[in-house]
Design a protein around this motif. Structure first.
Motif, PDB file in Angstrom:
ATOM      1  N   ASP A   8       0.790  -1.120  -0.018  1.00 17.82           N
ATOM      2  CA  ASP A   8       0.097   0.002  -0.191  1.00 17.82           C
ATOM      3  C   ASP A   8       0.935   1.397   0.149  1.00 17.82           C
ATOM      4  O   ASP A   8       0.657   1.962   1.037  1.00 17.82           O
ATOM      5  N   TYR A  32       1.859  -4.625  -3.752  1.00 19.43           N
ATOM      6  CA  TYR A  32       0.612  -5.158  -3.486  1.00 19.43           C
ATOM      7  C   TYR A  32      -0.115  -3.806  -2.789  1.00 19.43           C
ATOM      8  O   TYR A  32       0.056  -3.406  -1.748  1.00 19.43           O
ATOM      9  N   PRO A  34      -4.398  -1.777  -3.417  1.00 18.43           N
ATOM     10  CA  PRO A  34      -5.682  -1.442  -4.253  1.00 18.43           C
ATOM     11  C   PRO A  34      -5.437  -0.807  -5.605  1.00 18.43           C
ATOM     12  O   PRO A  34      -4.641   0.048  -5.495  1.00 18.43           O
ATOM     13  N   GLY A  66      -5.503  -5.163  -5.947  1.00 15.50           N
ATOM     14  CA  GLY A  66      -6.673  -5.724  -5.286  1.00 15.50           C
ATOM     15  C   GLY A  66      -6.788  -5.341  -3.912  1.00 15.50           C
ATOM     16  O   GLY A  66      -5.981  -4.668  -3.328  1.00 15.50           O
ATOM     17  N   GLU A  67      -7.822  -5.759  -3.251  1.00 15.36           N
ATOM     18  CA  GLU A  67      -8.432  -5.615  -1.712  1.00 15.36           C
ATOM     19  C   GLU A  67      -7.254  -6.670  -1.131  1.00 15.36           C
ATOM     20  O   GLU A  67      -6.755  -7.539  -1.608  1.00 15.36           O
ATOM     21  N   ARG A  68      -7.427  -6.545   0.167  1.00 24.26           N
ATOM     22  CA  ARG A  68      -6.781  -7.409   1.303  1.00 24.26           C
ATOM     23  C   ARG A  68      -4.999  -7.659   0.761  1.00 24.26           C
ATOM     24  O   ARG A  68      -4.446  -8.624   0.645  1.00 24.26           O
ATOM     25  N   SER A  69      -4.595  -6.378   0.654  1.00 28.67           N
ATOM     26  CA  SER A  69      -3.163  -6.563   0.322  1.00 28.67           C
ATOM     27  C   SER A  69      -2.249  -7.356   1.266  1.00 28.67           C
ATOM     28  O   SER A  69      -1.435  -8.240   0.886  1.00 28.67           O
ATOM     29  N   ARG A  72      -2.544 -11.020   0.926  1.00 26.80           N
ATOM     30  CA  ARG A  72      -1.957 -11.703  -0.153  1.00 26.80           C
ATOM     31  C   ARG A  72      -0.556 -11.769  -0.309  1.00 26.80           C
ATOM     32  O   ARG A  72       0.089 -12.518  -0.762  1.00 26.80           O
TER      33      ARG A  72
END
Length: 458
Positions: A8, A32, A34, A66-69, A72
């Protein structure tokens, strides 16, 4: 070789760590985040480094958008070291998860925006995987020289012993509040605290006084900087006590450490305060791209003006030495200029003074001003310069009406943006060195414990 992952990366400091190639870091980096403007801005700055004419880098970003960086990143484990530079409100919670999963973490300042987050700082610095703060001031040449001069008793003497007090005192503290036209024009801004007198010191002032002025609208890597809207939300970014004082307190710690004094203990808070910079909606639009202030900021908005509590002053004692640090955010970087900085370090034989601002062409200048025995201090200074390592060769002392100015070769003036790759290199060498936690960990924890106490008091 190490593989970096960026989690992020909402602040431009994340990309600045990649301003130069590093022989111990793979060219492939993992990202990583969003999808959105913050990710695009990060990738755009990295791409600019790759495409520049001189010393182009060769970074290849593999993006997991994507979400939930965090989840992942932890699942894939496509790297061994993670760079965190984004929203400050969740930074240390992320750092703790990464640390406990075995990742080394290089995290931008500030590490906390709320006092209770200091427990996460304590946890990640207690041992295990390396956790290092991005502190560029360690690589600024005038700071490096000042630390050497303070260590030289024949040049500096001992730290002056003086009283540092609260707002009821007297002294020569400079007014770090916004300039008078701003105060009168925006006196009715909602949420703005009344401006009390500055914390004062004894007649001669504290032994160490550090001040800095920064700008919300500025240029980075030759282009206007775009800030995310959350940068102006104190619950996310932190206020004036949370941000720039991290640099200034660390600078005071390094000055005392140059005398061989441990600086992870005996930090006594004396006074702390903060005040607002009025931010017009037009400037907010230029910096963020948004036409209106977000609803999250409404408690600090009055009409077309946001009260941004980004300014602070902090006075404390460090191992009995009095210190005052102050920071202010102005609106727009002056043409041809940049940040301003001032440091005064008072010794019994001489006073060290660093100035950077309009009067110096925004170039840092370092002065040695003997308080007595001009010829003796001059001889000691000449001897010191002659014995410094080859990496500092070419520095000379030039006589001034008040003593001496140190003439510093351009090759040693690397510039603020160039310090970030040096921080990354230091981080990588810390991972490879195996000796962790070290003195930096202890100093970092002591610093944030002090800032947490200041936040509670202010």
């Amino acid at each position: 070789m190490h593989t970096l992952a960026f989690l992020d990366p909402g602040h431009f400091h994340a990309a600045l760590t990649l301003r130069e190639r590093n022989p111990s870091v793979n060219d492939e980096i993992m990202v990583y985040a969003p999808p959105g403007r913050e990710l695009d801005d990060f990738l755009g700055l990295v791409d600019a480094f790759n495409k520049r004419a001189e010393r182009p880098t060769g970074w290849r970003a593999t993006v997991r958008a994507g979400e939930r960086s965090l989840e992942r990143l932890l699942d894939e484990r496509r790297g061994d070291a993670v760079v965190l530079a984004g929203r400050n409100d969740r930074k240390m919670a992320l750092a703790r998860r990464l640390h406990d999963a075995g990742f080394a973490v290089l995290a931008d300042k500030p590490w906390i925006v709320r006092p209770d987050a200091v427990s996460d700082v304590r946890h990640v610095l207690s041992g295990g995987a390396v956790a290092v703060e991005i502190m560029t001031g360690r690589h600024e040449i005038t700071s490096i020289i000042a630390e050497r001069l303070v260590a030289d008793r024949d040049v500096f003497g001992e730290f002056e012993v003086d009283h540092v007090g609260g707002p009821e005192g007297r002294g020569d503290a400079p007014d770090m509040a916004p300039h008078t036209p701003q105060r009168s024009e925006h006196a009715g801004v909602a949420g703005r605290a009344p401006r009390p007198p500055l914390a004062r010191t004894g007649t001669a002032g504290p032994a160490i006084r550090l001040t800095s002025i920064h700008h919300l609208e500025k240029v980075v890597n030759g282009a206007p900087l775009r800030r995310p809207p959350w940068y102006f939300d104190l619950r996310v970014q932190g206020d004036g006590l949370a941000d720039i004082p991290t640099h200034l307190v660390a600078q005071a710690q390094r000055l005392l450490a140059s005398r061989g004094r441990p600086t992870d203990r005996d930090l006594e808070l004396v006074a702390a305060r903060r005040w607002a910079t009025p931010v017009p909606r037009a400037l907010f639009h230029r910096v963020t791209g948004l036409d209106a202030f977000p609803v999250e900021l409404r408690d600090h908005v009055d009409g077309d003006t946001l009260a941004y509590f980004s300014n602070a002053e902090l006075s404390f004692r460090l191992r009995g030495v009095s210190v005052v640090v102050a920071t202010r955010w102005d609106l727009t970087e002056p043409p041809g200029g940049g940040d301003a900085h001032s440091a005064v370090v008072r010794g019994t034989r001489s006073q060290l003074r660093i100035e950077q601002g309009p009067e110096t062409g925004f170039r840092r200048r370092l002065f040695v001003e003997p308080r007595r025995d001009l010829s003796g201090v001059g001889a000691a200074l000449s001897h010191a310069l002659a014995t410094w390592p080859a990496a500092l060769s070419g520095i000379s002392a030039v006589a001034t009406p008040d003593g001496f100015e140190l003439a510093i070769p351009d090759r040693l003036r690397t510039g603020h943006e160039n310090h970030f790759p040096l921080v990354l290199d230091e981080f990588i060498r810390t991972i490879d060195g195996g000796a962790w936690p070290d003195d930096r960990a202890a100093d970092t924890l002591a610093k944030y414990e002090l800032l947490a106490r200041a936040a509670r008091r202010a």
